[in-house]
Design a protein around this motif. Structure first.
Motif, PDB file in Angstrom:
ATOM      1  N   ALA A 136     -38.650 -17.470  16.928  1.00 42.82           N
ATOM      2  CA  ALA A 136     -39.878 -17.000  16.284  1.00 42.82           C
ATOM      3  C   ALA A 136     -39.850 -15.486  16.107  1.00 42.82           C
ATOM      4  O   ALA A 136     -40.177 -14.962  15.032  1.00 42.82           O
ATOM      5  N   TYR A 137     -39.449 -14.770  17.156  1.00 43.20           N
ATOM      6  CA  TYR A 137     -39.374 -13.313  17.037  1.00 43.20           C
ATOM      7  C   TYR A 137     -38.312 -12.909  16.018  1.00 43.20           C
ATOM      8  O   TYR A 137     -38.515 -11.968  15.236  1.00 43.20           O
ATOM      9  N   GLY A 138     -37.210 -13.629  15.997  1.00 47.28           N
ATOM     10  CA  GLY A 138     -36.161 -13.324  15.035  1.00 47.28           C
ATOM     11  C   GLY A 138     -36.649 -13.446  13.603  1.00 47.28           C
ATOM     12  O   GLY A 138     -36.306 -12.622  12.737  1.00 47.28           O
ATOM     13  N   LEU A 139     -37.488 -14.447  13.330  1.00 50.35           N
ATOM     14  CA  LEU A 139     -38.041 -14.627  11.995  1.00 50.35           C
ATOM     15  C   LEU A 139     -38.971 -13.477  11.639  1.00 50.35           C
ATOM     16  O   LEU A 139     -38.916 -12.927  10.529  1.00 50.35           O
ATOM     17  N   VAL A 140     -39.830 -13.104  12.582  1.00 49.92           N
ATOM     18  CA  VAL A 140     -40.750 -11.987  12.353  1.00 49.92           C
ATOM     19  C   VAL A 140     -39.965 -10.701  12.106  1.00 49.92           C
ATOM     20  O   VAL A 140     -40.256  -9.941  11.170  1.00 49.92           O
ATOM     21  N   ALA A 141     -38.967 -10.438  12.949  1.00 53.26           N
ATOM     22  CA  ALA A 141     -38.172  -9.222  12.791  1.00 53.26           C
ATOM     23  C   ALA A 141     -37.436  -9.201  11.457  1.00 53.26           C
ATOM     24  O   ALA A 141     -37.309  -8.146  10.816  1.00 53.26           O
ATOM     25  N   LYS A 142     -36.950 -10.361  11.022  1.00 56.99           N
ATOM     26  CA  LYS A 142     -36.232 -10.444   9.745  1.00 56.99           C
ATOM     27  C   LYS A 142     -37.143 -10.072   8.578  1.00 56.99           C
ATOM     28  O   LYS A 142     -36.768  -9.286   7.707  1.00 56.99           O
ATOM     29  N   VAL A 143     -38.351 -10.632   8.569  1.00 56.32           N
ATOM     30  CA  VAL A 143     -39.287 -10.340   7.473  1.00 56.32           C
ATOM     31  C   VAL A 143     -39.681  -8.860   7.485  1.00 56.32           C
ATOM     32  O   VAL A 143     -39.729  -8.203   6.430  1.00 56.32           O
ATOM     33  N   MET A 144     -39.938  -8.322   8.675  1.00 50.80           N
ATOM     34  CA  MET A 144     -40.326  -6.911   8.765  1.00 50.80           C
ATOM     35  C   MET A 144     -39.181  -5.995   8.351  1.00 50.80           C
ATOM     36  O   MET A 144     -39.396  -4.993   7.653  1.00 50.80           O
ATOM     37  N   THR A 145     -37.958  -6.327   8.764  1.00 49.18           N
ATOM     38  CA  THR A 145     -36.805  -5.505   8.391  1.00 49.18           C
ATOM     39  C   THR A 145     -36.596  -5.516   6.883  1.00 49.18           C
ATOM     40  O   THR A 145     -36.332  -4.471   6.262  1.00 49.18           O
ATOM     41  N   GLU A 146     -36.706  -6.688   6.278  1.00 52.26           N
ATOM     42  CA  GLU A 146     -36.563  -6.779   4.821  1.00 52.26           C
ATOM     43  C   GLU A 146     -37.667  -6.003   4.113  1.00 52.26           C
ATOM     44  O   GLU A 146     -37.437  -5.380   3.075  1.00 52.26           O
ATOM     45  N   GLY A 147     -38.875  -6.032   4.677  1.00 54.09           N
ATOM     46  CA  GLY A 147     -39.973  -5.267   4.096  1.00 54.09           C
ATOM     47  C   GLY A 147     -39.692  -3.773   4.135  1.00 54.09           C
ATOM     48  O   GLY A 147     -39.971  -3.045   3.167  1.00 54.09           O
ATOM     49  N   ALA A 148     -39.125  -3.302   5.243  1.00 55.13           N
ATOM     50  CA  ALA A 148     -38.788  -1.886   5.366  1.00 55.13           C
ATOM     51  C   ALA A 148     -37.696  -1.500   4.385  1.00 55.13           C
ATOM     52  O   ALA A 148     -37.752  -0.446   3.740  1.00 55.13           O
ATOM     53  N   GLN A 149     -36.696  -2.358   4.244  1.00 55.93           N
ATOM     54  CA  GLN A 149     -35.593  -2.065   3.323  1.00 55.93           C
ATOM     55  C   GLN A 149     -36.077  -2.011   1.876  1.00 55.93           C
ATOM     56  O   GLN A 149     -35.679  -1.128   1.109  1.00 55.93           O
ATOM     57  N   ALA A 150     -36.958  -2.937   1.508  1.00 60.75           N
ATOM     58  CA  ALA A 150     -37.481  -2.945   0.137  1.00 60.75           C
ATOM     59  C   ALA A 150     -38.321  -1.704  -0.143  1.00 60.75           C
ATOM     60  O   ALA A 150     -38.297  -1.150  -1.249  1.00 60.75           O
ATOM     61  N   ALA A 151     -39.060  -1.248   0.877  1.00 60.93           N
ATOM     62  CA  ALA A 151     -39.939  -0.089   0.696  1.00 60.93           C
ATOM     63  C   ALA A 151     -39.155   1.207   0.513  1.00 60.93           C
ATOM     64  O   ALA A 151     -39.657   2.162  -0.085  1.00 60.93           O
ATOM     65  N   GLU A 152     -37.919   1.232   1.038  1.00 63.26           N
ATOM     66  CA  GLU A 152     -37.115   2.451   0.926  1.00 63.26           C
ATOM     67  C   GLU A 152     -36.912   2.872  -0.524  1.00 63.26           C
ATOM     68  O   GLU A 152     -36.785   4.053  -0.825  1.00 63.26           O
ATOM     69  N   ALA A 153     -36.886   1.881  -1.432  1.00 59.45           N
ATOM     70  CA  ALA A 153     -36.640   2.190  -2.844  1.00 59.45           C
ATOM     71  C   ALA A 153     -37.914   2.612  -3.568  1.00 59.45           C
ATOM     72  O   ALA A 153     -37.852   3.002  -4.740  1.00 59.45           O
ATOM     73  N   VAL A 154     -39.062   2.522  -2.871  1.00 56.80           N
ATOM     74  CA  VAL A 154     -40.346   2.777  -3.527  1.00 56.80           C
ATOM     75  C   VAL A 154     -41.048   4.010  -2.984  1.00 56.80           C
ATOM     76  O   VAL A 154     -41.494   4.879  -3.734  1.00 56.80           O
ATOM     77  N   ASN A 155     -41.158   4.097  -1.645  1.00 55.94           N
ATOM     78  CA  ASN A 155     -41.930   5.160  -1.013  1.00 55.94           C
ATOM     79  C   ASN A 155     -41.155   5.795   0.132  1.00 55.94           C
ATOM     80  O   ASN A 155     -40.322   5.133   0.769  1.00 55.94           O
TER      81      ASN A 155
END
Length: 392
Positions: A118-137
């Motif tokens: 469960a934590y691995g899934l949460v961490a995966k989504v949050m990490t992907e969110g951070a990576q996507a944001a790098e290209a925007v803000n």
């Protein structure tokens, strides 16, 4: 992954109260001392915020469809704490160690696998969110204080100029931190977007509030602060369409409401807007000159001041919603409410009893959480849908 087992185990751990975060942070900082710099110098205000957030999210991972958007935004937002992908395993290790410690003999291999997954899934989504944001803000914006005006002993109006344009929508909230304080506090800009990119913040110094006290008492023009990307959409006008509005503001909750009034003015729409602004006493209407100017400039805007305390009615308190409902029937309007938790909860309960439906009532969630308005709304949405006896 057994969701019921996750929720049950977390409820057992949470029953240990303050011992849980103490053990969690001790474990995290001893094993990974580099993570200490991501947290406030004074941990008294931090207490159980992170561990409670983690436990609540992970134990509701069976409703991940409700949480994906929030977790994506949360991962992007965590960049302002200098959180990197390699920090997530460290937090996961500390969380699992904490669970094992407090569950004792009830900690099984199956439960460990459930929590790790469960934590691995949460961490995966949050990490992907951070990576996507790098290209925007950027992770945060540096802004100069170009105006600092004390309107009352504990209230200041600040004008900030970010180094780079910080896009936002009226009604959203922006994280604010002073370089000397490793803490963030969320404020809603008191203006619609301006051509010069400046932001206006209305700040009341909260007792023990490191950020708010620094902004009110310890800053002046020329100082710099850090700003994070805007979050939240519950106070924006998008869901109201072109409907007429009833705006209820209390204290510095006037700030986002002021931004909404400016947005209506910029739209040039034909909305009718009735504004009720409340304060405990007449002396606490810190922005009345601006309010009066807005009222005189726009014929579609009607303003009423509501003084909460009355010497002739000791023990009674009048909120903006009380005066508004006494003045008329607003059930054809969308209602926006912003102020203290007490003011907002009273307004929503009163409007609900009066027959107003949830779709026309707009407000942020209640409670002072570290993660700001998006966290409050996500937790409330999950809890409202959870009838299984899990955490509330």
């Amino acid at each position: 992954m057994d969701a019921a087992r996750l929720k049950q185990s977390w409820s057992l751990v949470a029953a240990h109260g303050d011992q849980v975060p103490l053990y969690f942070y001790s474990t995290l900082f001893l094993a990974h001392p580099e993570t200490r710099q991501m947290f406030p110098t004074n941990m008294a205000g931090q207490r159980d915020r992170l561990v409670t957030a983690l436990g609540h999210i992970v134990s509701h991972v069976d409703q991940v469809d409700r949480l994906v958007g929030f977790l994506t935004d949360l991962g992007a937002d965590h960049r302002k704490f200098a959180v990197r992908a390699e920090h997530y395993p460290a937090v996961g290790e500390a969380l699992l160690a904490t669970l094992q410690h407090f569950l004792g003999d009830q900690w099984t291999e199956e439960l460990a696998q459930d929590w790790a997954g469960a934590y691995g899934l949460v961490a995966k989504v949050m990490t992907e969110g951070a990576q996507a944001a790098e290209a925007v803000n950027p992770p945060w914006w540096v802004a100069e204080i170009v105006g600092h005006e004390r309107r009352a002993f504990d209230v200041a109006v600040l004008t900030l100029r970010p180094q780079y344009l910080l896009p936002f929508t009226p009604g959203q909230s922006i994280g604010v931190s002073h370089p000397a304080v490793r803490s963030w506090r969320y404020y809603s800009p008191a203006n619609a977007p301006r051509s010069d990119g400046t932001l206006e913040l209305h700040v009341r110094a909260a007792p023990g509030g490191a950020v708010s006290s620094r902004l009110v008492y310890g800053c002046t023009t020329g100082d710099q602060v850090n700003l994070s990307a805007p979050v939240g959409d519950r106070l924006t006008l998008a869901s109201a369409g072109s409907a007429d509005l009833l705006l209820l503001a209390g204290g510095t909750g006037w700030a986002p409401v002021k931004a909404l009034v400016e947005q209506v003015a910029a739209e040039g729409s034909r909305r009718r807007v009735d504004l009720y602004v409340g304060a405990r006493s007449r002396m606490e209407f810190y922005d009345s000159d601006v309010i009066d100017k807005l009222a005189s400039s726009y014929p579609w805007l009607s303003v009423s001041y509501v003084v909460g305390s009355d010497a002739n009615r000791p023990g009674e308190f009048t909120y903006p919603v009380d005066r508004a409902l006494a003045d008329g029937d607003w059930r054809s309007r969308h209602v926006y409410v912003c102020g203290s938790d007490a003011m907002v909860s009273h307004a929503i309960a009163t409007l609900d009893r009066a027959g107003y439906h949830a779709g026309q009532l707009h407000h942020e969630g209640l409670g002072k959480h570290w993660y700001g308005p998006s966290w409050r709304m996500a937790v409330q949405a999950v809890s409202a849908a959870d009838n299984s006896g899990g955490l509330r």
